[in-house]
Every structure is written in structure tokens, then in C-alpha cells.
Design a protein around this motif. Structure first.
Motif, PDB file in Angstrom:
ATOM      1  N   LYS A  76       0.830  -1.215   0.000  1.00 54.99           N
ATOM      2  CA  LYS A  76       0.000   0.000   0.000  1.00 54.99           C
ATOM      3  C   LYS A  76       0.860   1.259   0.000  1.00 54.99           C
ATOM      4  CE  LYS A  76      -4.186  -1.853   2.103  1.00 54.99           C
ATOM      5  NZ  LYS A  76      -5.070  -1.790   0.969  1.00 54.99           N
ATOM      6  N   THR A  77       1.939   1.242   0.778  1.00 49.22           N
ATOM      7  CA  THR A  77       2.847   2.386   0.800  1.00 49.22           C
ATOM      8  C   THR A  77       3.462   2.586  -0.580  1.00 49.22           C
ATOM      9  OG1 THR A  77       3.360   2.090   3.142  1.00 49.22           O
ATOM     10  CG2 THR A  77       4.960   3.322   1.831  1.00 49.22           C
ATOM     11  N   ALA A  78       3.964   1.503  -1.166  1.00 45.23           N
ATOM     12  CA  ALA A  78       4.565   1.587  -2.496  1.00 45.23           C
ATOM     13  C   ALA A  78       3.554   2.084  -3.514  1.00 45.23           C
ATOM     14  CB  ALA A  78       5.120   0.228  -2.917  1.00 45.23           C
ATOM     15  N   CYS A  79       2.327   1.616  -3.405  1.00 40.35           N
ATOM     16  CA  CYS A  79       1.275   2.044  -4.331  1.00 40.35           C
ATOM     17  C   CYS A  79       1.067   3.552  -4.256  1.00 40.35           C
ATOM     18  CB  CYS A  79      -0.032   1.320  -4.007  1.00 40.35           C
ATOM     19  SG  CYS A  79      -1.395   1.767  -5.113  1.00 40.35           S
ATOM     20  N   GLY A  80       0.929   4.083  -3.058  1.00 42.22           N
ATOM     21  CA  GLY A  80       0.723   5.529  -2.902  1.00 42.22           C
ATOM     22  C   GLY A  80       1.886   6.334  -3.450  1.00 42.22           C
ATOM     23  N   CYS A  81       3.097   5.851  -3.210  1.00 43.92           N
ATOM     24  CA  CYS A  81       4.289   6.551  -3.704  1.00 43.92           C
ATOM     25  C   CYS A  81       4.347   6.536  -5.222  1.00 43.92           C
ATOM     26  CB  CYS A  81       5.551   5.893  -3.142  1.00 43.92           C
ATOM     27  SG  CYS A  81       5.653   5.922  -1.352  1.00 43.92           S
TER      28      CYS A  81
END
Length: 121
Positions: A76-81
């Protein structure tokens, strides 16, 4: 005598703290946007105006990202970034979609400015 009891309490508190640190579960979401951007930076020129196969440094970074984003929180963090970066850089959508396959990897997150990160995990 007072000194001994203080020493005992202090030693007991320290031992308890050490046990808590050892037994604490590893925190989820260890990946950061800096990590994601660092891994995908070698891909930027290719994703904007490349052709053919991606550069080796790009594939190495994408592979590192795929390995690092191993749990739901990291994905999820990677997706947002990636979503934020894609909105700013406007990559070629066909190149972005083909990147994982061209590098021979599976990315847990699509490179897209419109990805729904709530569905990643």
C-alpha cells in the motif's frame, strides 16, 4: 541497603525492557517513499520516452522494489508513492504496464497515476 534495592529495581526494569524489545513483533510497513523512488528512478527516462527493453538499472531497481514490498502495508505504501510519482511525471502507460514483463518480474503495484491503492494488498 537502600542502594542495593535501587540497583535491583533498576536492573529488573532494564531486563524487562530488553525482553519487551526482543519479543516485540516486527513493525509492518518498513518501506518508504524514498525507497520506492530510489528503486524506480533509473526507470524514469524509459517510462517517459523509452523504447525497446528497459535499461538494466531500471530492471534491477524494479526487482528490488518487488522484493521489498512483501507485505500488505509495504504494498500500500509503495502504491501511494508510485501513484503520486506517476501523477507528477506522467509516464507512457503502455511502457509502464509492460515494464514488469519486460524486466521478467512481477510488481505488486501497477505504475499508474490512477491506480486504486485501497485494492492493493
Amino acid at each position: 541497603m537502600k542502594y542495593s534495592s535501587r540497583m535491583l529495581v533498576s536492573t529488573s526494569a532494564m531486563a524487562g525492557l530488553i525482553i519487551l524489545i526482543i519479543l516485540a513483533p516486527e513493525s509492518e510497513g518498513a518501506i518508504s517513499c524514498n525507497d520506492v523512488i530510489k528503486d524506480l528512478k533509473p526507470c524514469m527516462n524509459y517510462l517517459k520516452s523509452g523504447s525497446g527493453n528497459p535499461p538494466a538499472a531500471c530492471c534491477a531497481g524494479a526487482s528490488a522494489l518487488a522484493s521489498a514490498a512483501s507485505n500488505a502495508a509495504d504494498k500500500k505504501t509503495a502504491c501511494g508513492c508510485i501513484k503520486t510519482a506517476a501523477q507528477k511525471t506522467n509516464p507512457n502507460s503502455k511502457l509502464a504496464q509492460a515494464l514488469p514483463g519486460n524486466c521478467g518480474i512481477t510488481l505488486p503495484v501497477p505504475i499508474s497515476p490512477t491506480v486504486d491503492c485501497s485494492k492493493i494488498g
